[in-house]
Design an enzyme around this catalytic site. Structure first.
Site, short mmCIF file in Angstrom:
data_model
loop_
_atom_site.label_atom_id
_atom_site.label_comp_id
_atom_site.label_asym_id
_atom_site.label_seq_id
_atom_site.Cartn_x
_atom_site.Cartn_y
_atom_site.Cartn_z
N PHE A 58 -3.20 -0.88 5.81
CA PHE A 58 -2.07 -1.61 5.24
C PHE A 58 -2.40 -2.19 3.88
O PHE A 58 -3.44 -2.84 3.72
CB PHE A 58 -1.69 -2.79 6.15
CG PHE A 58 -0.95 -2.43 7.40
CD1 PHE A 58 0.44 -2.59 7.47
CD2 PHE A 58 -1.62 -1.96 8.51
CE1 PHE A 58 1.12 -2.28 8.63
CE2 PHE A 58 -0.94 -1.65 9.68
CZ PHE A 58 0.44 -1.80 9.74
N ASP A 59 -1.50 -2.01 2.93
CA ASP A 59 -1.50 -2.82 1.72
C ASP A 59 -0.95 -4.19 2.14
O ASP A 59 -0.40 -4.34 3.23
CB ASP A 59 -0.60 -2.15 0.68
CG ASP A 59 -0.44 -2.98 -0.58
OD1 ASP A 59 -1.44 -3.50 -1.07
OD2 ASP A 59 0.70 -3.13 -1.05
N LEU A 60 -1.08 -5.20 1.28
CA LEU A 60 -0.59 -6.53 1.63
C LEU A 60 0.69 -6.90 0.87
O LEU A 60 1.76 -6.98 1.44
CB LEU A 60 -1.68 -7.58 1.37
CG LEU A 60 -1.32 -9.04 1.70
CD1 LEU A 60 -1.02 -9.23 3.18
CD2 LEU A 60 -2.44 -9.97 1.26
#
Length: 218
Positions: free
Chosen positions: A11-13
């Protein structure tokens, strides 16, 4: 059940898991207005979205020929970031349900963010989702920021999985390109800007929200 080929989801944030891009746009508006400049949302999403604070502050200082050092600009931006983040940053719709689904299906969950550890862990803790993550990679751990593939290669390494057995979830063009260059399938979930066709071609799919990921990977 989910597709057998997916062993880890990365996941990117910002702009993907948490609804923070509008905050960063506002910080840049605040910063530039001090020196009599303005920035449109379109300019922000095209030039700065998905990049590190250092890169963005460097760009603004140089592009607008500001009478300050990058260090001074960074100090202002980081202080303003802390103020905004202390007020709370909401999760994107479907975030917790997706994390829960992945955990229940024995999938490794990795965070790969240009952010610092303190900031990322703080926002994940306040939103009660930090327990879902098996490991994390942060900006200070890597030499080359997105669109370089380093951050996602490091994330697949931490997951203990081959790149082709991982899946990246990203909102930005730089992030999609980084995952593609790392040889990791990537689903684009646009936030402020729909990626140009060049980046859409790099993505396995383009979905409207995190809520659409579960039906897609089942």
């Amino acid at each position: 059940m989910m597709k057998d080929s997916i062993k880890a989801v990365i996941f990117d944030l910002d702009g993907l898991l948490i609804d923070s891009e509008m905050i960063y746009y506002q910080i840049e508006v605040d910063f530039l207005s001090r020196y009599g400049h303005s920035i449109t949302m379109e300019e922000y999403s095209h030039n700065n979205s998905g990049k590190t604070l250092v890169k963005n502050v460097t760009y603004m200082v140089e592009h607008y020929n500001l009478p300050i050092s990058v260090e001074d600009g960074l100090a202002f931006v980081m202080a303003r970031e802390k103020e905004y983040f202390n007020q709370g940053v909401p999760l994107k719709p479907g975030a917790e349900e997706l994390l829960q689904f992945l955990k229940e299906n024995g999938c490794k969950i990795i965070m790969a963010s240009s952010s610092t550890r303190e900031r990322a862990e703080g926002v994940l803790t306040r939103n009660h989702i930090i327990q879902y993550f098996d490991d994390m990679v942060f900006g200070p751990e890597i030499k080359n920021g997105k669109p370089h593939p380093e951050i996602f290669l490091k994330a697949s390494e931490k997951a203990g999985e081959l790149p082709q057995n991982c899946l990246v979830l990203e909102d930005s063009e730089a992030g999609i390109q980084a995952a593609y260059s790392a040889g990791i399938p990537v689903i684009g979930i646009p936030d402020m800007k729909v990626p140009d066709e060049k980046y859409q071609a790099m993505a396995t799919a383009l979905l409207p929200s995190l809520s659409d990921v579960i039906p897609y990977i089942k």
